[in-house]
Design a protein around this motif. Sequence first.
Motif, PDB file in Angstrom:
ATOM      1  N   GLU A   1       0.838  -1.201   0.000  1.00 42.51           N
ATOM      2  CA  GLU A   1       0.000   0.000   0.000  1.00 42.51           C
ATOM      3  C   GLU A   1       0.873   1.251   0.000  1.00 42.51           C
ATOM      4  O   GLU A   1       1.866   1.332   0.719  1.00 42.51           O
ATOM      5  N   TRP A   2       0.477   2.235  -0.812  1.00 38.28           N
ATOM      6  CA  TRP A   2       1.173   3.516  -0.887  1.00 38.28           C
ATOM      7  C   TRP A   2       0.295   4.612  -0.290  1.00 38.28           C
ATOM      8  O   TRP A   2      -0.931   4.509  -0.303  1.00 38.28           O
ATOM      9  N   THR A   3       0.959   5.649   0.223  1.00 40.84           N
ATOM     10  CA  THR A   3       0.254   6.779   0.817  1.00 40.84           C
ATOM     11  C   THR A   3       0.622   8.062   0.084  1.00 40.84           C
ATOM     12  O   THR A   3       1.808   8.343  -0.120  1.00 40.84           O
ATOM     13  N   VAL A   4      -0.387   8.807  -0.333  1.00 46.83           N
ATOM     14  CA  VAL A   4      -0.181  10.157  -0.866  1.00 46.83           C
ATOM     15  C   VAL A   4      -0.452  11.102   0.297  1.00 46.83           C
ATOM     16  O   VAL A   4      -1.583  11.215   0.772  1.00 46.83           O
ATOM     17  N   LYS A   5       0.595  11.768   0.764  1.00 48.63           N
ATOM     18  CA  LYS A   5       0.522  12.465   2.045  1.00 48.63           C
ATOM     19  C   LYS A   5       0.823  13.951   1.912  1.00 48.63           C
ATOM     20  O   LYS A   5       1.942  14.335   1.552  1.00 48.63           O
ATOM     21  N   PRO A   6      -0.156  14.816   2.204  1.00 46.06           N
ATOM     22  CA  PRO A   6       0.143  16.252   2.254  1.00 46.06           C
ATOM     23  C   PRO A   6       0.919  16.568   3.523  1.00 46.06           C
ATOM     24  O   PRO A   6       0.588  16.072   4.605  1.00 46.06           O
ATOM     25  N   VAL A   7       1.965  17.365   3.397  1.00 47.75           N
ATOM     26  CA  VAL A   7       2.793  17.727   4.546  1.00 47.75           C
ATOM     27  C   VAL A   7       2.323  19.070   5.075  1.00 47.75           C
ATOM     28  O   VAL A   7       2.237  20.052   4.331  1.00 47.75           O
ATOM     29  N   SER A   8       2.005  19.134   6.362  1.00 43.60           N
ATOM     30  CA  SER A   8       1.495  20.369   6.955  1.00 43.60           C
ATOM     31  C   SER A   8       2.578  21.434   6.986  1.00 43.60           C
ATOM     32  O   SER A   8       3.772  21.139   6.859  1.00 43.60           O
ATOM     33  N   GLY A   9       2.144  22.675   7.172  1.00 44.03           N
ATOM     34  CA  GLY A   9       3.089  23.787   7.177  1.00 44.03           C
ATOM     35  C   GLY A   9       4.121  23.687   8.279  1.00 44.03           C
ATOM     36  O   GLY A   9       5.234  24.196   8.156  1.00 44.03           O
ATOM     37  N   GLN A  10       3.774  23.030   9.389  1.00 46.83           N
ATOM     38  CA  GLN A  10       4.708  22.920  10.503  1.00 46.83           C
ATOM     39  C   GLN A  10       5.747  21.831  10.267  1.00 46.83           C
ATOM     40  O   GLN A  10       6.804  21.834  10.885  1.00 46.83           O
ATOM     41  N   THR A  11       5.424  20.880   9.383  1.00 46.83           N
ATOM     42  CA  THR A  11       6.363  19.796   9.087  1.00 46.83           C
ATOM     43  C   THR A  11       6.921  19.994   7.691  1.00 46.83           C
ATOM     44  O   THR A  11       6.176  19.924   6.711  1.00 46.83           O
ATOM     45  N   PRO A  12       8.203  20.235   7.554  1.00 47.66           N
ATOM     46  CA  PRO A  12       8.765  20.481   6.222  1.00 47.66           C
ATOM     47  C   PRO A  12       8.781  19.207   5.379  1.00 47.66           C
ATOM     48  O   PRO A  12       8.809  18.089   5.902  1.00 47.66           O
ATOM     49  N   LEU A  13       8.748  19.387   4.071  1.00 45.38           N
ATOM     50  CA  LEU A  13       8.893  18.256   3.163  1.00 45.38           C
ATOM     51  C   LEU A  13      10.276  17.649   3.338  1.00 45.38           C
ATOM     52  O   LEU A  13      11.247  18.367   3.601  1.00 45.38           O
ATOM     53  N   PRO A  14      10.413  16.329   3.211  1.00 48.77           N
ATOM     54  CA  PRO A  14      11.742  15.724   3.340  1.00 48.77           C
ATOM     55  C   PRO A  14      12.673  16.235   2.249  1.00 48.77           C
ATOM     56  O   PRO A  14      12.252  16.489   1.120  1.00 48.77           O
ATOM     57  N   ALA A  15      13.927  16.383   2.590  1.00 47.48           N
ATOM     58  CA  ALA A  15      14.902  16.936   1.645  1.00 47.48           C
ATOM     59  C   ALA A  15      15.118  15.990   0.471  1.00 47.48           C
ATOM     60  O   ALA A  15      15.130  14.765   0.621  1.00 47.48           O
ATOM     61  N   CYS A  16      15.281  16.571  -0.711  1.00 45.87           N
ATOM     62  CA  CYS A  16      15.498  15.781  -1.927  1.00 45.87           C
ATOM     63  C   CYS A  16      16.918  15.224  -1.944  1.00 45.87           C
ATOM     64  O   CYS A  16      17.886  15.941  -1.690  1.00 45.87           O
ATOM     65  N   THR A  17      17.035  13.943  -2.250  1.00 45.34           N
ATOM     66  CA  THR A  17      18.350  13.350  -2.485  1.00 45.34           C
ATOM     67  C   THR A  17      18.623  13.212  -3.977  1.00 45.34           C
ATOM     68  O   THR A  17      19.775  13.145  -4.397  1.00 45.34           O
ATOM     69  N   ASP A  18      17.551  13.156  -4.768  1.00 45.19           N
ATOM     70  CA  ASP A  18      17.670  13.057  -6.221  1.00 45.19           C
ATOM     71  C   ASP A  18      16.608  13.952  -6.852  1.00 45.19           C
ATOM     72  O   ASP A  18      15.422  13.840  -6.511  1.00 45.19           O
ATOM     73  N   ASN A  19      17.039  14.813  -7.758  1.00 48.94           N
ATOM     74  CA  ASN A  19      16.106  15.704  -8.443  1.00 48.94           C
ATOM     75  C   ASN A  19      15.923  15.246  -9.888  1.00 48.94           C
ATOM     76  O   ASN A  19      16.902  15.011 -10.603  1.00 48.94           O
TER      77      ASN A  19
END
Length: 494
Positions: free
Chosen positions: A165-183
Amino acid sequence: MNDLGTQKSQLASIKENRGEVEGQGRIARDQEGEGEEMKTVRSYPRSEPRRVVNGLIIGSMVLSLCILSLIRGKSQDLSDRSRRLVSIGEDDEGNRVLLEELREAKRPMCAETNRRSDVCEASGDVRVRGSSQTIFVSPDLTNQEWKMKPYARKHDQRALANVKEWTVKPVSGQTPLPACTDNHTVPAVVFSIGGYAGNLFHDFTDVLVPLFLTARRFRGEVQFVVADARAWWLSKFSPVLRKLSNYEIVDADADEDAVRCFPTVVAGLTFHKELGVDSTQSPTGYAMADFKAMLREAYGLEREAADVADDKWDIRRKPRLLIISRMVSRVFLNERGMSDMAMSLGFDVRVADPDVATDIGKFARLVNSADVLIGVHGAGLANIVFLPRGAVFIQVVPIGKLDWLTKNTFENPSLEMELKYLSYQIQADESTLSDQYPKDHPVFTDPQSIHKKGWDELSRVYLENQNLKPHLSRLRLTLLEALNILPHGRAMAQ
């Protein structure tokens, strides 16, 4: 003298009076001119309110036009957004399916493309962590979390048991998006090859055809992120995968803690119907013929059609019959006799038994060389995708009132592939079931009573425990019918 003096005195008086009058006239004219100037100066304050009012009117009109333009732009944006939402999918009855109301400002992230599959699509700042099966999105895109399994058989719990199962998860303003390791600069398509992958029919109907529908629009500029990956499966179908994507596949489960950032992510595959494409549901108008054309390019197949060339030697060559053999169930017990009989009719006969380990590229070229393909209902018949247009496909239907099954899985798809379809219905004395059950058993007299016991019982009785021995005299008539359909047969009759 006195008179002269008097006259001079009167003349001076007249001149003085005339000068006074002229002076008064100049003063009057000056005053009149000054009055005109004063009128001009005084009239300015009276016209200023009129000009201000005119300016306000003009300003209001400009402001109104600006507001109307903004409203029109918003309306057009909403209209465009609505069209994008509507294009996400339809159910089996052709009804549009939306999982959020259009009145909401945010675009729905996920929608049913069919009862068989869910598709989630997000654009903007989208980040994928395959090791945790999570797709992170900005809260600007949605405020709803979605859970889904990216495999096109959503209500089949047995198949989904092998799909994470996969989750499409909106990140709240208080929790930053995880940093990109690959762009990445191209979109991603996330899908699973769990489920029934490995069964050729399901390889095509659950994965490859839906993948074509989902990814072809990107014209190769798309990154595949594969869940529940199996190295042998990816290797087996690598020609197709390379035809749809210009990039190396990302194995989501083996991607450790990588966070891959994409401009767009599509999770799940668009499904239309079994082994088929509905061009009316495809925004690009793709049809099954386009999928077959892609396969020909991927595997280097030479024949687009079964029509013979103008060359007299090609016209006179023997038409090729390919018999799809089986080794476990629904086996042709008189396969050698079938082959000899077909050769007596003028066929060049080939017999092949494809399995999981079969080199699909070589087998595809063998199938593409055939003019007629015959086989018992089963996964091996999915090889009809490699047949040239106009070839004849003969499906041998076992006992058990299985027409509904054989029609949906292979008959209808074969017609969309522009093949000529024939069926050979097995009779009781051509089936080994006659050795297992008496003639008055419900297996023969009431197959629906077996169907009502569920798929497992139906499969056990009619698919797993039945072998076949077609009467050669009956089968001969079917092969003659196929021969008459082919241009080779017409040429041989001349």
